[in-house]
Write a protein that holds these residues in place. Structure first.
Motif, PDB file in Angstrom:
ATOM      1  N   ASP A 139      -7.789  -0.443  -7.026  1.00 20.08           N
ATOM      2  CA  ASP A 139      -8.624  -1.269  -6.141  1.00 20.08           C
ATOM      3  C   ASP A 139      -8.260  -2.748  -6.246  1.00 20.08           C
ATOM      4  O   ASP A 139      -8.177  -3.459  -5.234  1.00 20.08           O
ATOM      5  CB  ASP A 139     -10.103  -1.075  -6.484  1.00 20.08           C
ATOM      6  CG  ASP A 139     -10.583   0.346  -6.201  1.00 20.08           C
ATOM      7  OD1 ASP A 139      -9.902   1.059  -5.438  1.00 20.08           O
ATOM      8  OD2 ASP A 139     -11.627   0.733  -6.770  1.00 20.08           O
ATOM      9  N   ALA A 140      -8.023  -3.212  -7.465  1.00 22.78           N
ATOM     10  CA  ALA A 140      -7.662  -4.623  -7.646  1.00 22.78           C
ATOM     11  C   ALA A 140      -6.311  -4.918  -7.014  1.00 22.78           C
ATOM     12  O   ALA A 140      -6.112  -5.975  -6.392  1.00 22.78           O
ATOM     13  CB  ALA A 140      -7.650  -4.968  -9.135  1.00 22.78           C
ATOM     14  N   ALA A 141      -5.348  -3.986  -7.153  1.00 25.07           N
ATOM     15  CA  ALA A 141      -4.018  -4.208  -6.576  1.00 25.07           C
ATOM     16  C   ALA A 141      -4.075  -4.227  -5.046  1.00 25.07           C
ATOM     17  O   ALA A 141      -3.401  -5.048  -4.399  1.00 25.07           O
ATOM     18  CB  ALA A 141      -3.061  -3.113  -7.064  1.00 25.07           C
ATOM     19  N   LEU A 142      -4.879  -3.357  -4.469  1.00 28.31           N
ATOM     20  CA  LEU A 142      -5.003  -3.348  -3.010  1.00 28.31           C
ATOM     21  C   LEU A 142      -5.702  -4.605  -2.495  1.00 28.31           C
ATOM     22  O   LEU A 142      -5.359  -5.114  -1.416  1.00 28.31           O
ATOM     23  CB  LEU A 142      -5.745  -2.097  -2.555  1.00 28.31           C
ATOM     24  CG  LEU A 142      -4.993  -0.761  -2.757  1.00 28.31           C
ATOM     25  CD1 LEU A 142      -5.861   0.424  -2.377  1.00 28.31           C
ATOM     26  CD2 LEU A 142      -3.686  -0.748  -1.960  1.00 28.31           C
ATOM     27  N   ARG A 143      -6.660  -5.107  -3.267  1.00 27.95           N
ATOM     28  CA  ARG A 143      -7.301  -6.360  -2.856  1.00 27.95           C
ATOM     29  C   ARG A 143      -6.314  -7.522  -2.904  1.00 27.95           C
ATOM     30  O   ARG A 143      -6.267  -8.364  -1.988  1.00 27.95           O
ATOM     31  CB  ARG A 143      -8.493  -6.661  -3.773  1.00 27.95           C
ATOM     32  CG  ARG A 143      -9.725  -5.819  -3.502  1.00 27.95           C
ATOM     33  CD  ARG A 143     -10.943  -6.430  -4.161  1.00 27.95           C
ATOM     34  NE  ARG A 143     -10.750  -6.570  -5.608  1.00 27.95           N
ATOM     35  CZ  ARG A 143     -11.101  -5.652  -6.496  1.00 27.95           C
ATOM     36  NH1 ARG A 143     -11.650  -4.497  -6.082  1.00 27.95           N
ATOM     37  NH2 ARG A 143     -10.917  -5.854  -7.776  1.00 27.95           N
ATOM     38  N   GLU A 144      -5.511  -7.558  -3.940  1.00 26.26           N
ATOM     39  CA  GLU A 144      -4.507  -8.615  -4.047  1.00 26.26           C
ATOM     40  C   GLU A 144      -3.458  -8.473  -2.943  1.00 26.26           C
ATOM     41  O   GLU A 144      -2.965  -9.476  -2.407  1.00 26.26           O
ATOM     42  CB  GLU A 144      -3.828  -8.561  -5.416  1.00 26.26           C
ATOM     43  CG  GLU A 144      -4.736  -8.875  -6.591  1.00 26.26           C
ATOM     44  CD  GLU A 144      -5.228 -10.309  -6.554  1.00 26.26           C
ATOM     45  OE1 GLU A 144      -4.547 -11.173  -5.959  1.00 26.26           O
ATOM     46  OE2 GLU A 144      -6.300 -10.580  -7.133  1.00 26.26           O
ATOM     47  N   SER A 145      -3.124  -7.238  -2.596  1.00 23.81           N
ATOM     48  CA  SER A 145      -2.170  -7.013  -1.514  1.00 23.81           C
ATOM     49  C   SER A 145      -2.714  -7.549  -0.188  1.00 23.81           C
ATOM     50  O   SER A 145      -1.975  -8.139   0.623  1.00 23.81           O
ATOM     51  CB  SER A 145      -1.864  -5.519  -1.391  1.00 23.81           C
ATOM     52  OG  SER A 145      -1.027  -5.258  -0.285  1.00 23.81           O
ATOM     53  N   ALA A 146      -3.998  -7.355   0.048  1.00 29.83           N
ATOM     54  CA  ALA A 146      -4.617  -7.861   1.273  1.00 29.83           C
ATOM     55  C   ALA A 146      -4.603  -9.384   1.315  1.00 29.83           C
ATOM     56  O   ALA A 146      -4.495  -9.988   2.387  1.00 29.83           O
ATOM     57  CB  ALA A 146      -6.039  -7.336   1.385  1.00 29.83           C
ATOM     58  N   LEU A 147      -4.673 -10.023   0.156  1.00 30.76           N
ATOM     59  CA  LEU A 147      -4.657 -11.480   0.105  1.00 30.76           C
ATOM     60  C   LEU A 147      -3.250 -12.045   0.275  1.00 30.76           C
ATOM     61  O   LEU A 147      -3.060 -13.111   0.873  1.00 30.76           O
ATOM     62  CB  LEU A 147      -5.251 -11.963  -1.233  1.00 30.76           C
ATOM     63  CG  LEU A 147      -6.741 -11.670  -1.462  1.00 30.76           C
ATOM     64  CD1 LEU A 147      -7.134 -12.080  -2.870  1.00 30.76           C
ATOM     65  CD2 LEU A 147      -7.599 -12.388  -0.430  1.00 30.76           C
ATOM     66  N   ASP A 158       0.854  -2.268   0.953  1.00 34.23           N
ATOM     67  CA  ASP A 158      -0.049  -1.270   0.375  1.00 34.23           C
ATOM     68  C   ASP A 158       0.702  -0.014  -0.046  1.00 34.23           C
ATOM     69  O   ASP A 158       0.410   0.584  -1.092  1.00 34.23           O
ATOM     70  CB  ASP A 158      -1.140  -0.907   1.383  1.00 34.23           C
ATOM     71  CG  ASP A 158      -2.140  -2.039   1.579  1.00 34.23           C
ATOM     72  OD1 ASP A 158      -2.112  -2.997   0.770  1.00 34.23           O
ATOM     73  OD2 ASP A 158      -2.944  -1.973   2.534  1.00 34.23           O
ATOM     74  N   SER A 159       1.679   0.392   0.767  1.00 35.47           N
ATOM     75  CA  SER A 159       2.476   1.571   0.419  1.00 35.47           C
ATOM     76  C   SER A 159       3.256   1.338  -0.871  1.00 35.47           C
ATOM     77  O   SER A 159       3.372   2.224  -1.733  1.00 35.47           O
ATOM     78  CB  SER A 159       3.431   1.917   1.551  1.00 35.47           C
ATOM     79  OG  SER A 159       2.718   2.204   2.741  1.00 35.47           O
ATOM     80  N   GLY A 160       3.799   0.135  -1.015  1.00 35.09           N
ATOM     81  CA  GLY A 160       4.515  -0.194  -2.234  1.00 35.09           C
ATOM     82  C   GLY A 160       3.605  -0.192  -3.455  1.00 35.09           C
ATOM     83  O   GLY A 160       3.997   0.246  -4.551  1.00 35.09           O
ATOM     84  N   PRO A 208      14.779  -1.945  -4.307  1.00 35.73           N
ATOM     85  CA  PRO A 208      14.624  -3.085  -3.380  1.00 35.73           C
ATOM     86  C   PRO A 208      13.872  -2.715  -2.107  1.00 35.73           C
ATOM     87  O   PRO A 208      13.415  -3.605  -1.376  1.00 35.73           O
ATOM     88  CB  PRO A 208      16.060  -3.485  -3.084  1.00 35.73           C
ATOM     89  CG  PRO A 208      16.876  -2.263  -3.365  1.00 35.73           C
ATOM     90  CD  PRO A 208      16.196  -1.563  -4.478  1.00 35.73           C
ATOM     91  N   GLU A 209      13.767  -1.433  -1.799  1.00 39.97           N
ATOM     92  CA  GLU A 209      13.059  -1.045  -0.579  1.00 39.97           C
ATOM     93  C   GLU A 209      11.555  -1.314  -0.678  1.00 39.97           C
ATOM     94  O   GLU A 209      10.856  -1.363   0.344  1.00 39.97           O
ATOM     95  CB  GLU A 209      13.300   0.441  -0.264  1.00 39.97           C
ATOM     96  CG  GLU A 209      12.682   1.430  -1.225  1.00 39.97           C
ATOM     97  CD  GLU A 209      13.542   1.672  -2.475  1.00 39.97           C
ATOM     98  OE1 GLU A 209      13.208   2.592  -3.247  1.00 39.97           O
ATOM     99  OE2 GLU A 209      14.558   0.951  -2.650  1.00 39.97           O
ATOM    100  N   ILE A 210      11.061  -1.454  -1.884  1.00 38.33           N
ATOM    101  CA  ILE A 210       9.640  -1.770  -2.072  1.00 38.33           C
ATOM    102  C   ILE A 210       9.455  -3.284  -1.971  1.00 38.33           C
ATOM    103  O   ILE A 210      10.186  -4.059  -2.596  1.00 38.33           O
ATOM    104  CB  ILE A 210       9.146  -1.242  -3.429  1.00 38.33           C
ATOM    105  CG1 ILE A 210       9.198   0.288  -3.458  1.00 38.33           C
ATOM    106  CG2 ILE A 210       7.713  -1.716  -3.705  1.00 38.33           C
ATOM    107  CD1 ILE A 210       8.752   0.908  -4.753  1.00 38.33           C
ATOM    108  N   SER A 211       8.496  -3.704  -1.204  1.00 43.97           N
ATOM    109  CA  SER A 211       8.264  -5.119  -0.955  1.00 43.97           C
ATOM    110  C   SER A 211       7.910  -5.867  -2.242  1.00 43.97           C
ATOM    111  O   SER A 211       7.117  -5.357  -3.061  1.00 43.97           O
ATOM    112  CB  SER A 211       7.141  -5.293   0.062  1.00 43.97           C
ATOM    113  OG  SER A 211       6.778  -6.656   0.182  1.00 43.97           O
TER     114      SER A 211
END
Length: 316
Positions: A139-147, A158-160, A208-211
């Motif tokens: 949950d914390a990682a997805l929140r940071e991804s959204a930011l 999010d997929s990464g 490298p394919e992962i953002s």
């Protein structure tokens, strides 16, 4: 007689309370000198309790009841001594915390917290806590991804994050299988943090394919979890069960409650040792064993007379 019993119980109870108070005061000065007085204090308290119980019950038995006392009465006398001693000790501790050691309550509270921290850290992480840790990390990682990512890069970021966390959970399961000791709460967060950092580093270098935004989001979530480790969450959840004293009266009466409990327990054993159901043969009861033996050994005149007459008849 009842008044005399009360006086005896009150006397030895007051002496017990005074002795325990003196031991507490010696412990305070020993703490100032950084001397490990704890074991000595415990031993002295046991000796003081047993001695006062023994003397009180013995005085009532021998001076007022002719050497006879039931177990129930002996126990009640001992319990009375302990209760009075506890009251005297509580009054002293009230004075101690209010005048002698004004920081005593705060030190006891902090000591209880430190003890709880040590206990919590030595326990193992439960399956529920491990599951919660993984969910909180996601949950914390997805929140940071959204930011970090805008709308066009959000899905890829999010997929990464999901891929990185799958690699991390797989590595964590393998690590736990090889070494279950890292499940201890004092080591789990450090090991999991290190493993998560290794995972993100591996992804940056080999996938490298992962953002990079995904790796940044996971690293930011990692920093968030480090600030609130599992043992801290466990401690926060049990704060209501950690003894904390907010008044001097509570500290004085509750911290000395152990003396009352131990004293009642010791009163049982002392009463078992001192109670007497029947009169014993002793000089105090008018039955001197030495005299009794002499009387049985001595021959009565009636028994000796026939023997003398028989000897006279046999003489010519």
């Amino acid at each position: 007689m009842k008044k005399k019993k009360t006086i005896i119980v009150a006397k030895w109870g007051a002496l017990l309370g005074a002795g325990l108070s003196l031991i507490k005061l010696l412990g305070f000065f020993a703490e100032k000198l950084e001397y490990p007085f704890g074991p000595v204090s415990d031993l002295l308290m046991v000796v003081a309790i047993v001695a006062c119980l023994y003397l009180a019950i013995r005085d009532v038995r021998d001076k007022l009841q002719d050497g006879l006392i039931k177990f129930s009465r002996a126990f009640l006398i001992g319990a009375g001594v302990v209760v009075i001693g506890y009251i005297v000790l509580s009054l002293y501790m009230f004075l101690h915390f209010g005048v002698i050691d004004k920081e005593g309550i705060a030190k006891i509270n902090q000591k209880n917290i430190n003890h709880a921290v040590q206990v919590v850290k030595k326990e193992n992480v439960t399956d529920e806590e491990l599951k919660t840790y993984r969910e909180d990390l996601r949950d914390a990682a997805l929140r940071e991804s959204a930011l970090l990512a805008d709308d066009t890069l959000r899905h890829r970021a999010d997929s990464g994050v999901v891929v990185i966390l799958k690699l991390f959970n797989r590595s964590l399961d393998l690590r736990l299988k090889d070494d279950s000791t890292i499940l201890r709460r004092d080591t789990f967060d450090l090991c999991a943090d290190k493993l998560l950092h290794e995972t993100t580093t591996f992804v940056r270098m080999n996938q490298p394919e992962i953002s990079p935004l995904s790796c940044d989001a996971v690293e930011a979530a990692r920093d968030t979890l480090v600030e609130n480790p599992i043992w801290q969450k466990r401690l926060d959840g049990m704060k209501d069960r950690i003894p904390q004293y907010h008044t001097i009266l509570a500290g004085a009466t509750i911290t000395t409650l152990a003396v009352l409990l131990y004293g009642i327990m010791l009163a049982i054993f002392v009463a078992l040792f001192l109670y007497r159901k029947t009169t014993t043969v002793c000089e105090r009861n008018g039955n001197d064993p030495a005299l009794a033996d002499d009387d049985t050994a001595a021959e009565s005149p009636e028994e000796t007379a026939p023997e003398q007459n028989e000897e006279n008849t046999l003489q010519p």
